[in-house]
Design an enzyme around this catalytic site. Structure first.
Site, PDB file in Angstrom:
ATOM      1  NE  ARG A  38     -30.856 -56.677  -7.327  1.00 36.58           N
ATOM      2  CZ  ARG A  38     -29.890 -57.597  -6.931  1.00 36.58           C
ATOM      3  NH1 ARG A  38     -29.338 -57.751  -5.693  1.00 36.58           N
ATOM      4  NH2 ARG A  38     -29.512 -58.400  -7.852  1.00 36.58           N
ATOM      5  CD  GLU A 182     -22.117 -66.821  -5.514  1.00 35.63           C
ATOM      6  OE1 GLU A 182     -21.483 -65.572  -4.649  1.00 35.63           O
ATOM      7  OE2 GLU A 182     -23.196 -66.620  -5.919  1.00 35.63           O
ATOM      8  CE  LYS A 224     -24.629 -66.953  -2.613  1.00 35.94           C
ATOM      9  NZ  LYS A 224     -24.880 -65.749  -1.809  1.00 35.94           N
ATOM     10  CB  SER A 266     -32.568 -66.559  -4.892  1.00 35.86           C
ATOM     11  OG  SER A 266     -32.145 -65.310  -4.623  1.00 35.86           O
ATOM     12  N   GLY A 267     -30.434 -66.399  -7.504  1.00 37.46           N
ATOM     13  CA  GLY A 267     -30.261 -66.365  -8.609  1.00 37.46           C
ATOM     14  C   GLY A 267     -31.375 -65.598  -9.910  1.00 37.46           C
ATOM     15  NE  ARG A 297     -30.998 -61.516  -7.614  1.00 36.62           N
ATOM     16  CZ  ARG A 297     -30.529 -61.844  -8.820  1.00 36.62           C
ATOM     17  NH1 ARG A 297     -30.850 -61.412 -10.032  1.00 36.62           N
ATOM     18  NH2 ARG A 297     -29.584 -63.063  -8.856  1.00 36.62           N
TER      19      ARG A 297
HETATM   20  P1  13P Z   1     -28.892 -63.888  -5.352  1.00 28.99           P
HETATM   21  O1  13P Z   1     -29.756 -64.764  -4.139  1.00 28.99           O
HETATM   22  O2  13P Z   1     -29.746 -62.615  -5.440  1.00 28.99           O
HETATM   23  O3  13P Z   1     -28.705 -64.443  -6.334  1.00 28.99           O
HETATM   24  O4  13P Z   1     -27.493 -63.427  -4.527  1.00 28.99           O
HETATM   25  C1  13P Z   1     -26.820 -64.310  -3.903  1.00 28.99           C
HETATM   26  C2  13P Z   1     -25.535 -63.914  -4.029  1.00 28.99           C
HETATM   27  O5  13P Z   1     -24.716 -63.525  -3.122  1.00 28.99           O
HETATM   28  C3  13P Z   1     -25.029 -63.635  -5.239  1.00 28.99           C
HETATM   29  O6  13P Z   1     -23.565 -63.570  -5.418  1.00 28.99           O
END
Ligand code: 13P
Length: 345
Positions: A38, A182, A224, A266-267, A297
């Site tokens: 990033r 998650e 999550k 957000s993925g 992100r």
């Molecule tokens: P993103 O929202 O960027 O997908 O990241 C969330 C996250 O914690 C991924 O493990």
């Protein structure tokens, strides 16, 4: 009889506080590899000084606690001092934000299953969790990933990751830390919305079966997960309403009602899409759990771009973070409208 975890009341109250209505979680737990990529995208040198400066910028954003309930940290950040000499987790607590920590050590190839992964970090987890708790963490996160493709994910990958997620969650609860479980179904690929829904349903169902086997207290954890979306190469046009209805339909089939909250990642969606879709999901009445966000992100991208590694940009970068946090806080109440972007502009 299932033993009651000794810290159950603490787990329940922390889990509920993380999904306090009208707030969500800031995921800022990028590993060195991810954060390095990033930073590189904005030509920011990947030094410890810059990592500290960036994470301090996020954690000390004024008024962030109005919209953010908890912040997921990378291990390094738990011990990071900030400008006033205190440790960063203490600064969060002063803002009313609960510190948490990512405790997995990343994904690795699953042997004999090309294209699939499992997540490492169970070795020494018990000792690490005691240390994280002593440093102020009150919740943990563990991410497993599932790629959709020809024959993927395999039953073996689903089963292996579900078992590992359950072991993580049980170990975390034993340490008095709320686990954020998650299982992330990845957006990469050409699959349809329906296929993402089908795969997510199977993955989440297996995860809850293993959580039950490992005696995880469902009222002291959070799930999550991703929104149900077509793959990024699919080309299928879908509305936010279709995404919201499919996501809720799938989750209602497989997530037990005593889970206090489901927080979305957000993925890789852009920040405005992620907020609009979250808002649509949260407009529906009466799901049994609280729905919220745990974005990385979609909360950070604009702030990182504005900061660009320059101390002179800290204040405007914090304004970007606060803006996105507030929009998402509106979205979890179903009160975000595209026009809201102008209110804080
Ligand atoms: P993103 O929202 O960027 O997908 O990241 C969330 C996250 O914690 C991924 O493990």
């Amino acid at each position: 009889m299932t033993p009651v975890p000794p810290f159950l009341t603490v787990l329940q109250s922390t889990a509920r506080a993380l999904v306090d209505p009208g707030k969500g979680i800031l995921a800022a737990d990028e590993s060195f590899g991810t954060l390095g990529r990033r930073f590189a995208a904005h030509d920011i040198p990947f030094t410890r000084e810059n990592r500290y400066a960036y994470r301090e910028l996020l954690a000390t954003t004024p008024e962030l606690g109005d919209a953010i309930s908890g912040m997921i940290l990378f291990e390094e950040t738990l011990s990071q001092p900030i400008a006033d000499g205190t440790l960063l987790p203490s600064a969060l607590v002063r803002h009313g934000i609960i510190p948490g920590v990512k405790v997995d050590t990343g994904t690795r190839a699953l042997p004999a299953f090309p294209g699939e992964t499992t997540t490492r970090g169970l070795d020494n987890l018990r000792a690490r969790l005691a240390d994280y708790a002593a440093r102020g963490a009150r919740f943990t996160k563990w991410r497993a990933t599932f790629a959709i493709g020809d024959g993927l994910p395999s039953a073996t990958a689903i089963e292996t990751n579900a078992r590992i997620l359950a072991l993580f969650a049980a170990t975390s609860q034993e340490a008095g830390l709320v686990p954020i479980v998650e299982p992330e179904v990845l957006m990469a690929g050409g699959h349809t919305l329906d296929r993402c829904g089908h795969i997510t349903r199977g993955v989440v169902q297996t995860v809850f079966a293993r959580l039950d086997e490992h005696r995880v207290a469902l009222d002291g954890m959070l799930l999550k997960t991703g929104m149900i979306l077509p793959g990024e190469d699919c080309g299928q046009a879908v509305t936010s309403t279709e995404i919201a209805e499919t996501t809720l339909h799938v989750l209602q089939q497989v997530v037990p009602a005593n889970v206090p909250g489901i927080v979305f990642l957000s993925g890789g969606q852009n920040d405005v899409d992620a907020t609009e879709r979250l808002n649509e999901i949260c407009r529906y009445d009466n799901p049994p759990w609280t729905l919220s966000f745990s974005f990385g992100r979609a909360l950070q991208d604009a702030a990182l771009q504005v900061w660009a590694g320059d101390a002179a940009n800290v204040v405007p970068a914090q304004a970007e973070l606060l803006k996105r946090a507030r929009f998402n806080a509106l979205a979890v109440q179903g009160r975000y409208a595209a026009g809201s972007e102008r209110v804080f502009a």
